[in-house]
Design a protein around this motif. Structure first.
Motif, PDB file in Angstrom:
ATOM      1  N   ALA A  81      28.535   7.928  38.568  1.00 26.88           N
ATOM      2  CA  ALA A  81      28.871   9.352  38.493  1.00 26.88           C
ATOM      3  C   ALA A  81      27.657  10.261  38.663  1.00 26.88           C
ATOM      4  N   HIS A  82      26.446   9.715  38.665  1.00 26.81           N
ATOM      5  CA  HIS A  82      25.249  10.548  38.821  1.00 26.81           C
ATOM      6  C   HIS A  82      25.224  11.216  40.198  1.00 26.81           C
ATOM      7  N   ARG A  83      24.852  12.495  40.222  1.00 29.58           N
ATOM      8  CA  ARG A  83      24.646  13.245  41.453  1.00 29.58           C
ATOM      9  C   ARG A  83      23.222  13.788  41.468  1.00 29.58           C
ATOM     10  N   THR A  84      22.556  13.708  42.613  1.00 31.44           N
ATOM     11  CA  THR A  84      21.197  14.207  42.691  1.00 31.44           C
ATOM     12  C   THR A  84      21.182  15.727  42.846  1.00 31.44           C
ATOM     13  N   VAL A  85      20.043  16.328  42.519  1.00 29.78           N
ATOM     14  CA  VAL A  85      19.927  17.777  42.529  1.00 29.78           C
ATOM     15  C   VAL A  85      19.897  18.334  43.945  1.00 29.78           C
ATOM     16  N   ASP A  86      19.432  17.526  44.877  1.00 29.16           N
ATOM     17  CA  ASP A  86      19.230  18.029  46.242  1.00 29.16           C
ATOM     18  C   ASP A  86      19.895  17.152  47.296  1.00 29.16           C
ATOM     19  N   GLY A  87      20.825  16.300  46.880  1.00 28.22           N
ATOM     20  CA  GLY A  87      21.540  15.467  47.838  1.00 28.22           C
ATOM     21  C   GLY A  87      20.756  14.296  48.373  1.00 28.22           C
ATOM     22  N   ARG A  88      19.587  14.019  47.796  1.00 29.49           N
ATOM     23  CA  ARG A  88      18.789  12.891  48.276  1.00 29.49           C
ATOM     24  C   ARG A  88      19.545  11.576  48.075  1.00 29.49           C
ATOM     25  N   GLU A  89      19.246  10.608  48.923  1.00 33.90           N
ATOM     26  CA  GLU A  89      19.911   9.314  48.838  1.00 33.90           C
ATOM     27  C   GLU A  89      19.391   8.543  47.624  1.00 33.90           C
ATOM     28  N   ARG A  90      20.268   7.836  46.981  1.00 33.26           N
ATOM     29  CA  ARG A  90      19.857   6.985  45.869  1.00 33.26           C
ATOM     30  C   ARG A  90      20.603   5.660  45.968  1.00 33.26           C
ATOM     31  N   ARG A  91      19.959   4.616  45.466  1.00 31.93           N
ATOM     32  CA  ARG A  91      20.563   3.295  45.485  1.00 31.93           C
ATOM     33  C   ARG A  91      20.943   2.893  44.069  1.00 31.93           C
ATOM     34  N   MET A  92      22.120   2.351  43.909  1.00 30.96           N
ATOM     35  CA  MET A  92      22.612   1.915  42.614  1.00 30.96           C
ATOM     36  C   MET A  92      22.476   0.396  42.501  1.00 30.96           C
ATOM     37  N   ARG A  93      22.041  -0.070  41.347  1.00 32.94           N
ATOM     38  CA  ARG A  93      21.941  -1.504  41.110  1.00 32.94           C
ATOM     39  C   ARG A  93      23.309  -2.162  41.222  1.00 32.94           C
ATOM     40  N   ASP A  94      23.320  -3.438  41.622  1.00 35.76           N
ATOM     41  CA  ASP A  94      24.548  -4.206  41.534  1.00 35.76           C
ATOM     42  C   ASP A  94      24.872  -4.415  40.053  1.00 35.76           C
ATOM     43  N   ALA A  95      26.039  -3.973  39.634  1.00 34.05           N
ATOM     44  CA  ALA A  95      26.362  -3.938  38.207  1.00 34.05           C
ATOM     45  C   ALA A  95      26.418  -5.324  37.583  1.00 34.05           C
ATOM     46  N   ASP A  96      26.969  -6.307  38.288  1.00 38.15           N
ATOM     47  CA  ASP A  96      27.048  -7.662  37.745  1.00 38.15           C
ATOM     48  C   ASP A  96      25.666  -8.287  37.627  1.00 38.15           C
ATOM     49  N   GLN A  97      24.852  -8.126  38.652  1.00 36.45           N
ATOM     50  CA  GLN A  97      23.504  -8.687  38.612  1.00 36.45           C
ATOM     51  C   GLN A  97      22.660  -8.021  37.535  1.00 36.45           C
TER      52      GLN A  97
END
Length: 417
Positions: free
Chosen positions: A337-353
């Protein structure tokens, strides 16, 4: 699940809690506390998540743990507490011995003076049981809502931390920086005064007397720590004392900043012992470079905090299975659900790993395994204080049972006075 009621201490049945034991914040021993995200697991409401947090904090004191650490987030179900200092005030009123800290108050979304005033208020009225943890946070949309934008996150943290620490350690403060500029004003209430000593003559109505020391006699390593060197900015008048402060450190730049300011680190649960040991070594080098003596550094280092995870079960496989069955979906639900302040790309960890990594790194398993993992982290890093995520099941009753087992079955296996 019902909402939190300000007039009642939550019921902790059905798990039978052990008798309260005295705190373990002693030289040579390990200090163990709980880290509470106020996590909203899928299918839960906000009030349910907050009620579990309040219940868990009360259970932590009853189980004989030393501290409760409260997270702060905005606009995401990963954590539904938007102001950790406010929740700390509630919990300081519900407890009498355990230390309550923020982990962390996100400094770029707070005015440092306003946060300093809150910290002083809680410090002075709780018998000195409050610890202020602060951090840089992330490049989230919070920065657009509260002002400052990405610059407050990327460039403004050192100025904000400096102003906050001067407020907590001074009698008068002014500022002349790029983000904060104001004439010198009096610090009221002054955090450096002796904290009010509540409940010295007996127990508070409605609560059973606690074993061990009372809140009014609480001491900590900062009581013996030297006052930091004076800072030149803002015309401050330095005095010693004030609430303990820790800084969340996830980069070497923040490690160096914490060392220069003479405040201990809070290290995240995502890093293993090798990474933590490297950050402790980097802190020591930066503190020496800043002119602190080895004795001063040793006293500060005794207050470093390591965040981790704790899930106690009769079999290690059962503890891991419980977290693997609940936490991955929580991570996908909350972190997604996190949104960046300026639309920059972000990578999310694999939740299971990521959940598997946390189980591998931390106190997840039998009581013996949990104690061994905490001791191993201490031996490899020198860290003696732990803030353990105990709500990984997402269930209120299971969280309380987990805390009780941590106090009754793991703590007795750890070094103590």
């Amino acid at each position: 699940m019902s909402a939190v009621h300000a007039s009642a201490v939550p019921t902790l049945a059905p798990y039978r809690l052990p008798r309260q034991r005295s705190a373990r914040r002693v030289p040579g021993g390990l200090s163990t506390g709980v880290f509470l995200l106020s996590a909203q697991f899928p299918g839960q409401g906000h009030a349910e998540a907050l009620e579990r947090t309040v219940t868990a904090a009360v259970a932590a004191e009853q189980a004989g743990l030393d501290s409760v650490w409260l997270a702060e987030h905005h606009f995401v179900p990963y954590g539904v507490c938007p102001d950790a200092a406010t929740l700390a005030g509630l919990l300081l009123g519900r407890t009498r011995r355990v230390r309550i800290g923020t982990a962390v108050s996100v400094l770029p979304t707070h005015h440092p003076v306003r946060l300093g005033e809150q910290a002083a208020l809680l410090h002075l009225t709780s018998g000195g049981r409050f610890t202020l943890g602060v951090g840089r946070g992330g490049p989230w949309v919070d920065l657009a809502v509260f002002g400052g934008g990405a610059e407050a996150y990327e460039q403004g943290f050192p100025e904000s931390l400096d102003l906050l620490l001067r407020w907590l350690r001074s009698s008068r403060v002014g500022a002349d920086g790029p983000r904060y500029s104001f004439p010198e004003v009096a610090v009221v209430p002054r955090a450096t005064e002796q904290p009010f000593q509540p409940h010295r003559s007996g127990s508070r109505p409605g609560l059973a007397p606690l074993a061990g020391r009372q809140a009014g006699s609480a001491q900590h390593a900062f009581a013996d720590s030297p006052a930091p060197e004076p800072l030149s900015a803002g015309g401050s008048t330095r005095t010693a004392g004030g609430p303990p402060v820790v800084v969340a450190c996830t980069s070497l730049g923040t490690v160096r900043l914490a060392a220069q300011q003479g405040v201990p680190m809070l290290l995240g649960m995502h890093s293993g012992d090798e990474d933590k040991a490297e950050m402790v070594a980097a802190y020591r080098a930066a503190a020496l470079e800043a002119g602190r003596t080895p004795d001063q550094i040793a006293r500060i280092e005794a207050e470093h905090v390591a965040a981790g995870v704790a899930q106690v079960a009769d079999r290690t496989a059962d503890a891991r299975a419980r977290l693997m069955g609940s936490m991955p979906e929580f991570f996908r639900h909350g972190l997604g659900a996190h949104r960046t302040v300026d639309g920059r790309e972000r990578r999310m960890r694999d939740a299971d790993q990521y959940t598997e990594l946390l189980c591998d790194l931390h106190a997840v398993g039998t009581p013996k395994l949990c104690a061994d993992r905490l001791l191993a982290t201490h031996e490899r890093t020198g860290i003696r204080r732990f803030a353990l995520l105990v709500e990984g099941s997402g269930d209120r009753v299971e969280t309380v049972a987990n805390i009780a087992r941590l106090g009754a079955e793991v703590l007795p296996q750890l070094p103590q006075d």
